[in-house]
Write a protein that holds these residues in place. Sequence first.
Motif, short mmCIF file in Angstrom:
data_model
loop_
_atom_site.label_atom_id
_atom_site.label_comp_id
_atom_site.label_asym_id
_atom_site.label_seq_id
_atom_site.Cartn_x
_atom_site.Cartn_y
_atom_site.Cartn_z
N ASN A 175 -1.77 12.09 19.00
CA ASN A 175 -2.44 11.09 18.17
C ASN A 175 -3.96 11.25 18.22
O ASN A 175 -4.65 11.17 17.19
N ARG A 176 -4.52 11.47 19.42
CA ARG A 176 -5.98 11.58 19.55
C ARG A 176 -6.51 12.77 18.76
O ARG A 176 -7.50 12.66 18.03
N ASN A 177 -5.86 13.91 18.90
CA ASN A 177 -6.33 15.10 18.17
C ASN A 177 -6.15 14.94 16.66
O ASN A 177 -6.94 15.47 15.87
N THR A 178 -5.11 14.22 16.25
CA THR A 178 -4.92 13.99 14.81
C THR A 178 -6.06 13.15 14.24
O THR A 178 -6.59 13.45 13.16
N ARG A 179 -6.46 12.12 14.98
CA ARG A 179 -7.55 11.27 14.50
C ARG A 179 -8.89 12.02 14.51
O ARG A 179 -9.73 11.83 13.63
N LEU A 180 -9.09 12.87 15.53
CA LEU A 180 -10.30 13.70 15.54
C LEU A 180 -10.28 14.71 14.39
O LEU A 180 -11.32 15.01 13.79
N PHE A 181 -9.11 15.23 14.09
CA PHE A 181 -8.97 16.18 12.97
C PHE A 181 -9.38 15.52 11.65
O PHE A 181 -10.01 16.14 10.80
N LYS A 202 -16.89 21.54 20.02
CA LYS A 202 -15.78 21.01 20.82
C LYS A 202 -15.52 19.53 20.59
O LYS A 202 -14.61 18.97 21.21
N LEU A 203 -16.30 18.92 19.73
CA LEU A 203 -16.03 17.52 19.39
C LEU A 203 -14.76 17.40 18.56
O LEU A 203 -14.16 16.32 18.47
N TYR A 204 -14.36 18.50 17.91
CA TYR A 204 -13.16 18.48 17.07
C TYR A 204 -12.09 19.39 17.66
O TYR A 204 -12.40 20.36 18.34
N PRO A 205 -10.82 19.08 17.42
CA PRO A 205 -9.75 19.93 17.97
C PRO A 205 -9.79 21.34 17.37
O PRO A 205 -10.07 21.51 16.17
N ALA A 206 -9.52 22.32 18.22
CA ALA A 206 -9.62 23.72 17.78
C ALA A 206 -8.36 24.13 17.01
O ALA A 206 -7.24 23.83 17.42
N PHE A 207 -8.60 24.74 15.84
CA PHE A 207 -7.47 25.34 15.11
C PHE A 207 -7.92 26.71 14.59
O PHE A 207 -9.10 26.95 14.33
N TYR A 208 -6.92 27.63 14.46
CA TYR A 208 -7.19 29.03 14.14
C TYR A 208 -6.50 29.41 12.85
O TYR A 208 -5.46 28.83 12.49
N ALA A 209 -7.07 30.39 12.18
CA ALA A 209 -6.41 30.95 11.00
C ALA A 209 -5.22 31.78 11.46
O ALA A 209 -5.34 32.61 12.37
N ASP A 257 -28.94 23.62 26.22
CA ASP A 257 -29.35 24.92 25.67
C ASP A 257 -28.67 25.22 24.34
O ASP A 257 -29.32 25.60 23.38
N ASP A 258 -27.35 25.06 24.27
CA ASP A 258 -26.61 25.41 23.06
C ASP A 258 -25.49 24.41 22.86
O ASP A 258 -24.45 24.48 23.52
N ILE A 259 -25.69 23.47 21.95
CA ILE A 259 -24.71 22.40 21.75
C ILE A 259 -23.40 22.91 21.17
O ILE A 259 -22.34 22.33 21.38
N GLU A 260 -23.44 24.02 20.44
CA GLU A 260 -22.21 24.58 19.86
C GLU A 260 -21.41 25.34 20.90
O GLU A 260 -20.19 25.22 20.99
N GLU A 261 -22.11 26.12 21.73
CA GLU A 261 -21.42 26.99 22.68
C GLU A 261 -21.00 26.23 23.94
O GLU A 261 -19.87 26.33 24.39
N ARG A 262 -21.93 25.46 24.52
CA ARG A 262 -21.65 24.76 25.77
C ARG A 262 -22.15 23.31 25.64
O ARG A 262 -23.20 22.95 26.17
#
Length: 675
Positions: free
Chosen positions: A381-387, A453-460, A527-532
Amino acid sequence: MKKSTLTHTPIPFSDEFLAGFFLRASYVNGYQSPKQMLNSTGMSIYTLSYEAIFTDENKLKKVIEHLNFSDDLLKLVIRKTPPTFQYFLWNNNQIIQPQLLSLGLNKFCPICLKNNGYWRKNWLLNPLTICLEHKITLTINCPNCHDPLSINRRSLFECTNCRYDLREHQSESSTQDDINTNHWFLDNLNSNNDNFIEIFYDIWIALLEYFSNLNIHVNKSYILRLFYDYFKNEKRFLAFLIEKIEENLVHAHPRIQLLPFFQKKSKFEHILAKILSHFEDHKQFSPQLIDKKFNKNEARHILGVSFSSFHKRLNAGILYHDQLANNEKNSFSAKILEDWLINEVRNINGTYEYHHPPHLADESDHYYTIPEMMKILDINNRNTRLFLKTPNIPTTKKYLNHYTQLCLHKDFINDFNEKYIFLSPLAKQLDVSPLTLRDKLSSLKIDPIHINKLYPAFYARKDIQHIDKSTIENIVSFKNNLGRKKKGTVIENDNNDYINLNDAAKLFNLSSAQTAQLIKYKWLLIDDIEERPYRIPIRSIDRLLQLKNDPSFVYIDDVLKALNCTADQLQKNWIMTGYLTLRHIGYWQSLPKRQVDHVLEIHKDFCTASEANDILGMHRTHITNLVSRGLIKPYLHGNHNYSVRLFKREDVKKLLEAGYGKKILTYMTKNSKKS
């Protein structure tokens, strides 16, 4: 307060307005305004309290004492009745409603000003439109620049804005009808006939509101003539009003037009019965309906029902309209009321039919709810709402299964599931641990669609279709931030320059989510909000802690305790006045210690109005009443934008001892301890 002797003291006229006398006195003695003259004696005269002198004998007595004026000035006071109605007392203590007076120096006869040199009291009467001595129309505002004439100007005869001499204006001659009606009005007003004033007020206000509701501008001479007809020839008045209502049917239903008369139904019952009988068959809609909204009380007058009946019909849905939302049942447009008056007569007055509000169409055939998306995408449920919060995801709200809820179109979800897969179901599919899967895929240059990382990871799916279990298990050297650092498997870091989110939260005594917000709004720099995103440098922690714990500032909670006030009182009494400057550091508020010490010094000798009322044990307006009576002097503290009244604690204690308050046990106990 000091006494002042004026070099020239004017003689008041028996029918003079007191404000005009002050203007004459200040001008002839070289002052720029009456307020400057009064302030020169030490009297505290403010913009909003200046007019109170004209209606308060006690205040005028102080002026007379300190400027050595004649006691005859007391005869010029237009006294007010005690609260709460605040009517004015005209000639011979005759009660007159405030809507019939304008306490100002804005309406005048230029010939009277030129010949007599003073401002007549009768000019304050709103219905009076003619100078009966010179038979000309009274002038309103400056005739040259058309600005309102200030009551606190330099000269009685001069406009403050354009310096135009009011005595030079050539006013229009009045008609004989207007002269007759103005004579009639003044004669009846001076006859001490209270019944006349009461009837006059009711019809005057009703006619003003009638034309105002229809956005029709008429002069007051016209309304005075209508009232004359009402009093002298009711039949002609009725004929006129019916004719006016017929003319304005294009703008409003008859009952909407008659609202001002319905609000005084007991006074106009005989008139309303005759007018309504003339329009009882009216069923036509107004093509150019007025754009006006009416409150619930006005609406029930228009519909002709009691307040409780109207309230019940609204709540039960007996009276319903498509334009009336569920949360808008306190304001009704003219359109809604007219529709009800024409189409809902039975529901208003007699037997009624219940109208069910239209149901929203259920769109569950086209949209997936959150539980359905969880099953299809195989995430919690949590990841769905973040998605649903992920950028570029077309999240919407629709009416599904009797509720309005967040959802996504079925075509989008089905198409998304064919093209993408989330980290958790991918780990299940490969039969590997989800904890290290993301980092291992990154070592193969396979990154999720959204790196944040604020959003759940999904891949092609096309990027991971060649990956199997053995491929993942054979990866032993990769970057990660989990577990013990094993030599040769991660990049080594000999110094301890970073801490994680949970440790930072403990340092600030916050939750992890709150600390994450400090990163989002850049109170903590990384230093890097996207990476870490949660690898926080120690130097950033130290910088924020130094700002937060700066010894030259005091936390707001400590200041509230020291001043014994609420946050709202602190804002109004000390921050808006400029004595204190509030500083925001993340979640913490503080104030400069130097400023706080200065305020505490002031607070030793002075108290606010609220504190003064608490000391006296009285209600919130008590100290204001004492100020208006001249029993205590307020001291203005603040700046040119905002100021508050403070009172000396000694003065408040003297009032308490003199019997102008109630000695509260707790207050007396505090004082005894201090002594």
